[in-house]
Scaffold this active site. Structure first.
Site, short mmCIF file in Angstrom:
data_model
loop_
_atom_site.label_atom_id
_atom_site.label_comp_id
_atom_site.label_asym_id
_atom_site.label_seq_id
_atom_site.Cartn_x
_atom_site.Cartn_y
_atom_site.Cartn_z
N THR A 219 1.23 -0.61 -7.14
CA THR A 219 0.46 -0.74 -8.38
C THR A 219 0.58 0.51 -9.23
O THR A 219 0.61 0.44 -10.47
CB THR A 219 -1.01 -1.02 -8.04
OG1 THR A 219 -1.09 -2.14 -7.16
CG2 THR A 219 -1.81 -1.31 -9.29
N VAL B 297 -2.90 3.15 7.36
CA VAL B 297 -4.35 3.29 7.26
C VAL B 297 -4.86 2.57 6.01
O VAL B 297 -5.88 1.88 6.05
CB VAL B 297 -4.75 4.78 7.24
CG1 VAL B 297 -6.22 4.94 6.89
CG2 VAL B 297 -4.46 5.41 8.60
N SER B 298 -4.15 2.71 4.91
CA SER B 298 -4.55 2.02 3.69
C SER B 298 -4.47 0.50 3.86
O SER B 298 -5.34 -0.24 3.38
CB SER B 298 -3.64 2.48 2.54
OG SER B 298 -4.10 1.97 1.31
N GLY C 53 2.17 2.50 -3.11
CA GLY C 53 2.30 2.96 -4.48
C GLY C 53 2.82 1.89 -5.42
O GLY C 53 3.25 2.21 -6.54
N HIS D 25 7.69 -7.18 -2.68
CA HIS D 25 7.59 -6.46 -1.41
C HIS D 25 8.80 -6.74 -0.53
O HIS D 25 8.76 -6.51 0.69
CB HIS D 25 6.30 -6.85 -0.68
CG HIS D 25 5.07 -6.23 -1.25
ND1 HIS D 25 5.01 -4.92 -1.66
CD2 HIS D 25 3.83 -6.76 -1.50
CE1 HIS D 25 3.81 -4.65 -2.12
NE2 HIS D 25 3.08 -5.74 -2.05
N ARG E 149 6.29 5.88 1.06
CA ARG E 149 5.06 6.59 1.40
C ARG E 149 5.07 6.90 2.89
O ARG E 149 5.70 6.18 3.67
CB ARG E 149 3.84 5.74 1.04
CG ARG E 149 2.51 6.49 1.14
CD ARG E 149 1.33 5.58 0.81
NE ARG E 149 0.08 6.35 0.75
CZ ARG E 149 -1.12 5.80 0.63
NH1 ARG E 149 -1.26 4.48 0.54
NH2 ARG E 149 -2.19 6.58 0.58
N LYS F 42 0.81 -1.23 0.00
CA LYS F 42 0.00 0.00 0.00
C LYS F 42 0.84 1.27 0.00
O LYS F 42 0.50 2.26 0.64
CB LYS F 42 -0.96 -0.01 1.18
CG LYS F 42 -1.86 -1.23 1.25
CD LYS F 42 -2.65 -1.44 -0.02
CE LYS F 42 -3.66 -0.36 -0.29
NZ LYS F 42 -4.44 -0.60 -1.54
#
Length: 433
Positions: free
Chosen positions: A40, A119-120, A38, A93, A112, A36
């Site tokens: 994709t 939270v994402s 970035g 990852h 990020r 989560k």
């Protein structure tokens, strides 16, 4: 001297050992991110640059497979990659220290803000078909139903305070910071590129052009507008069926994968004191420049340098009121040093990154007023009003009531009332103006 063997990272769903023996080609691109953060988005950007069009030949998850994921058999994955004739761009990852670093490949690490990532991640947890995931990764069904997930606020506080090692949970706060720290230490290597989520949000075309240059991909000038439009978060969300990373159908709703796409969600959940606690935790895990990059990308240091001077950004918070007493008692001294009759009190601002005072600053020495604490004052502007960042020697040394991620701003007026500020409001302070 032989190269150091990669660290092997394992979880219930991933195994970085699947990289062992991978046959790299000239031009391969490896996209290394935390969940989560970035991933994709960068896969889509690479696809657009490689193919030169948004009309991709296959869904993104098949064009750019996830090497570490246990839901795909190693043989099938290697065969798919071997059959690809285009320039390959592969998702992982795994931090860079867990990957074979091959001179023929380029490694892109996307960072990020950790709170936004968390939270994402929390919201994505509700969108995963756990039964399907267990079946794909060969794990048995549990005997008992899983415990109920805590509310976001409670979960986020636990995430901030988790104290295990990065390798135990790579998507923990220690894991996020380690992934960034390791990449940061390699940032000057010619085949390592660091990209930040906030920079993509702020200047997508500029970031895409920069990546194309680093990757040696020529793009016709007349093609840029269409490619950038295809890479926008909103466009990807409308095409979630093909753009979401879900080749094995583990997402309950692919459109929910693109939930928000903006920054600040984590800071919206926490109180000023909780946010200060987060900063205290993260500042103990990495060097200041790494923390600055994680929080702001190329904008690092929580400052932007312009003609007027560095700009600090942060959130308004309540203070204890101690400074007001001293400013009242020694108002004449403050006026003599600053040339301004300051309002007795200050506006507390929690920054996104520690701020060290410049060498060139005004001073109130203890001998000047018979006290025990030296005071530092740096000119600034906030909301168009001139003032000063005021900080004691102890706070500057990191041994006082505030860490360096807190600044107190004094002006000739009550800044809260004049600017209509309340706790939690975001402000910008222009230093040296």
């Amino acid at each position: 001297m032989s190269a150091k063997a990669p660290v092997r990272y394992r979880s219930e769903d991933e195994d970085s050992g699947r990289w062992e023996g991978f046959a790299f080609r000239d031009g391969d691109i490896v996209i290394s991110t935390r969940s989560k953060s970035g991933t994709t988005w960068m896969q889509m950007i690479c696809a657009l640059l490689v193919f030169g069009t948004g009309d991709l030949p296959e869904p993104l998850g098949r064009l750019s497979p996830w090497m570490d994921w246990l839901g795909t058999s190693p043989g099938d994955l290697q065969a798919r990659l071997a059959a690809q004739e285009h320039r390959r761009f592969i998702k992982t990852h795994t931090p860079l220290d867990g990957l074979p670093i091959d001179r023929r490949a380029t490694y892109i690490v996307v960072g990020r803000h950790p709170l936004d990532m968390a939270v994402s991640l929390y919201h994505q947890g509700d969108n995963i078909d756990r039964r399907r995931l267990r079946a794909l990764t060969g794990r048995p069904e549990p005997d008992d139903p899983p415990p109920e997930r805590p509310p976001l606020h409670q979960w986020l506080l636990s995430w901030i305070d988790w104290t295990g090692s990065p390798g135990q949970q790579l998507d923990s706060l220690p894991g996020v910071v380690w992934h960034a720290s390791d990449a940061w230490s390699r940032r000057h290597e010619p085949n390592i590129i660091l990209v930040h989520y906030d920079n993509l949000s702020a200047d997508l075309e500029g970031e895409m052009r920069g990546l194309a240059g680093r990757l040696g991909i020529a793009v016709a000038e007349e093609s840029w507008a269409a490619l950038v439009e295809e890479a926008r978060f909103e466009t990807m969300r409308t095409r979630a069926a093909a753009a979401a990373p879900d080749p094995a159908d583990i997402l309950k709703d692919r459109s929910r994968f693109y939930r928000r796409g903006t920054s600040g969600a984590g800071r919206e959940v926490l109180s000023p004191d909780e946010l200060a606690h987060y900063h205290h935790r993260v500042e103990g895990m990495a060097a200041p420049d790494v923390v600055a990059w994680l929080h702001h990308g190329a904008d690092a240091s929580a400052m932007r340098t312009g003609d007027a001077g560095p700009r600090l950004r942060g959130t308004v918070a309540s203070g204890r009121g101690d400074l007001a007493r001293w400013m009242t008692e020694y108002a004449a001294l403050y006026e003599r040093v600053t040339g301004m009759r300051l309002f007795p009190g200050s506006l507390n601002v929690i920054l996104d990154h520690p701020y060290r005072l410049p060498e060139d600053r005004l001073r109130l020495e203890p001998v000047d007023y018979g006290g025990r604490v030296g005071m530092n004052l740096v000119p600034c502007t906030i909301g168009g009003l001139r003032g000063f960042v005021v900080r004691t020697d102890q706070n500057e040394a990191g041994t006082g009531d505030h860490g360096r991620h807190v600044v107190e701003v004094a002006a000739t007026v009550n800044l809260r009332e004049t600017l209509g500020l309340v706790d939690g409001d975001e402000v910008e302070i222009v230093m040296g103006s």
